[in-house]
Design a protein around this motif. Structure first.
Motif, short mmCIF file in Angstrom:
data_model
loop_
_atom_site.label_atom_id
_atom_site.label_comp_id
_atom_site.label_asym_id
_atom_site.label_seq_id
_atom_site.Cartn_x
_atom_site.Cartn_y
_atom_site.Cartn_z
N PRO A 1 0.81 -1.23 0.00
CA PRO A 1 0.00 0.00 0.00
C PRO A 1 0.84 1.27 0.00
O PRO A 1 0.50 2.24 -0.69
N ALA A 2 1.93 1.30 0.74
CA ALA A 2 2.77 2.49 0.77
C ALA A 2 3.44 2.72 -0.58
O ALA A 2 3.53 3.86 -1.05
N LEU A 3 3.93 1.66 -1.20
CA LEU A 3 4.54 1.80 -2.52
C LEU A 3 3.51 2.20 -3.57
O LEU A 3 3.80 2.99 -4.48
N TRP A 4 2.30 1.67 -3.45
CA TRP A 4 1.26 1.98 -4.42
C TRP A 4 0.85 3.45 -4.35
O TRP A 4 0.53 4.07 -5.37
N ARG A 5 0.85 4.02 -3.15
CA ARG A 5 0.49 5.43 -3.01
C ARG A 5 1.51 6.32 -3.72
O ARG A 5 1.16 7.43 -4.13
N GLY A 6 2.74 5.87 -3.84
CA GLY A 6 3.76 6.67 -4.51
C GLY A 6 3.97 6.32 -5.96
O GLY A 6 4.99 6.69 -6.54
N ARG A 7 3.01 5.61 -6.56
CA ARG A 7 3.21 5.13 -7.94
C ARG A 7 3.39 6.28 -8.93
O ARG A 7 4.20 6.16 -9.86
N TRP A 8 2.64 7.38 -8.74
CA TRP A 8 2.79 8.49 -9.68
C TRP A 8 4.15 9.14 -9.55
O TRP A 8 4.71 9.64 -10.53
N LEU A 9 4.70 9.15 -8.35
CA LEU A 9 6.04 9.69 -8.16
C LEU A 9 7.08 8.79 -8.82
O LEU A 9 8.02 9.28 -9.47
N PHE A 10 6.92 7.48 -8.68
CA PHE A 10 7.84 6.55 -9.35
C PHE A 10 7.79 6.74 -10.87
O PHE A 10 8.83 6.81 -11.53
N ILE A 11 6.58 6.82 -11.41
CA ILE A 11 6.43 6.99 -12.85
C ILE A 11 7.04 8.31 -13.31
O ILE A 11 7.71 8.37 -14.36
N SER A 12 6.84 9.36 -12.54
CA SER A 12 7.39 10.67 -12.91
C SER A 12 8.92 10.65 -12.90
O SER A 12 9.56 11.19 -13.81
N ILE A 13 9.50 10.02 -11.88
CA ILE A 13 10.96 9.98 -11.80
C ILE A 13 11.55 9.23 -12.99
O ILE A 13 12.48 9.71 -13.65
N VAL A 14 11.01 8.06 -13.27
CA VAL A 14 11.52 7.27 -14.39
C VAL A 14 11.32 8.01 -15.71
O VAL A 14 12.22 8.05 -16.57
N GLY A 15 10.17 8.64 -15.90
CA GLY A 15 9.90 9.36 -17.13
C GLY A 15 10.81 10.55 -17.32
O GLY A 15 11.34 10.78 -18.42
N ILE A 16 11.03 11.32 -16.25
CA ILE A 16 11.88 12.51 -16.36
C ILE A 16 13.31 12.13 -16.70
O ILE A 16 13.94 12.72 -17.58
N TYR A 17 13.83 11.12 -16.01
CA TYR A 17 15.21 10.71 -16.29
C TYR A 17 15.33 10.09 -17.69
O TYR A 17 16.34 10.27 -18.36
N THR A 18 14.32 9.37 -18.10
CA THR A 18 14.38 8.71 -19.40
C THR A 18 14.45 9.71 -20.55
O THR A 18 15.22 9.53 -21.50
N PHE A 19 13.71 10.81 -20.44
CA PHE A 19 13.61 11.74 -21.56
C PHE A 19 14.50 12.97 -21.43
O PHE A 19 14.58 13.77 -22.36
N THR A 20 15.15 13.17 -20.28
CA THR A 20 15.97 14.38 -20.11
C THR A 20 17.44 14.10 -19.91
O THR A 20 18.25 15.03 -20.00
N GLN A 21 17.84 12.88 -19.61
CA GLN A 21 19.25 12.63 -19.34
C GLN A 21 20.17 12.83 -20.53
O GLN A 21 21.30 13.27 -20.34
N PRO A 22 19.80 12.52 -21.77
CA PRO A 22 20.74 12.68 -22.88
C PRO A 22 21.33 14.07 -22.98
O PRO A 22 22.54 14.25 -23.12
N ALA A 23 20.47 15.11 -22.88
CA ALA A 23 20.98 16.47 -22.99
C ALA A 23 21.85 16.82 -21.80
O ALA A 23 22.88 17.48 -21.94
#
Length: 216
Positions: A66-88
């Motif tokens: 339950p604690a991990l599930w509540r933070g699912r949007w934060l997990f998705i945001s972190i992975v998405g931001i790093y995936t699309f912004t790290q190259p630059a």
């Protein structure tokens, strides 16, 4: 108003909990030391910790999922931001909105750090010990009273926020943004006041040493 919401209550202890459960402040200090040390931890060790969290979720899902599930949007945001912004950021080239494997792996690494921190917080302060977490935060903020930080007010606001967040049954991000008029807040927030023992001084000193080593 705030004084009417804040009360201190003795911590109910079982015969075995006196020797097994450290003071809330020493547990919070250990968690903060872990948070700082995770910034420079070896990837293999981080992977081992993340694997332990995964095993915990598989063996006892009711405690950690339950604690991990509540933070699912934060997990998705972190992975998405790093995936699309790290190259630059890594190459110094003009910004290009494109995914990269290196960014994805780095995002997963950061998400693993967050998962370990959430699991550690749940392990140190389970759902039955939320008041102990508030009391630890209250004590940790006491030195800041010289700069007019009201530790009692902060503890109350955190307690009310935790109560409303954990009581919410909303399933989607859109529902989280809508006001919920059905929720009520407790009239009194009672915080435990356990004794600070010798082992707690040792644990806090160890946490401070780990923190200094991690920052240094």
């Amino acid at each position: 108003m705030y004084n009417s919401l804040f009360q201190a209550a003795p911590l109910p202890l079982t015969p075995h909990s006196r020797s097994l459960r450290p003071h809330p402040l020493s547990r919070l200090a250990g968690w903060l030391a872990l948070a700082l040390s995770l910034t420079s931890i070896a990837p293999l060790f981080l992977a081992a910790l993340a694997l332990l969290v995964l095993l915990w979720a598989l063996v006892r899902p009711a405690e950690i999922v339950p604690a991990l599930w509540r933070g699912r949007w934060l997990f998705i945001s972190i992975v998405g931001i790093y995936t699309f912004t790290q190259p630059a950021a890594a190459s110094g080239e003009p910004y290009l909105f494109a995914a990269s494997l290196a960014g994805l792996l780095n995002g997963l690494e950061q998400a693993a750090r967050l998962a370990v921190l959430i699991a550690a917080l749940v392990g140190l302060f389970p759902s039955s010990a939320r008041a102990e977490l508030l009391y630890a935060i209250y004590l940790a903020l006491q030195p800041l009273r010289f700069v007019r930080v009201d530790a009692e007010r902060v503890a109350i606001r955190l307690g009310l926020t935790m109560h409303l967040a954990l009581a919410s049954k909303r399933a989607s991000l859109a529902e989280l943004l809508l006001p919920d008029m059905s929720q009520t807040v407790p009239a009194v927030i009672s915080l435990p006041r356990p004794a600070f023992r010798g082992i707690d001084y040792i644990l806090v000193a160890g946490a401070i040493a780990v923190t200094i080593y991690a920052v240094w």
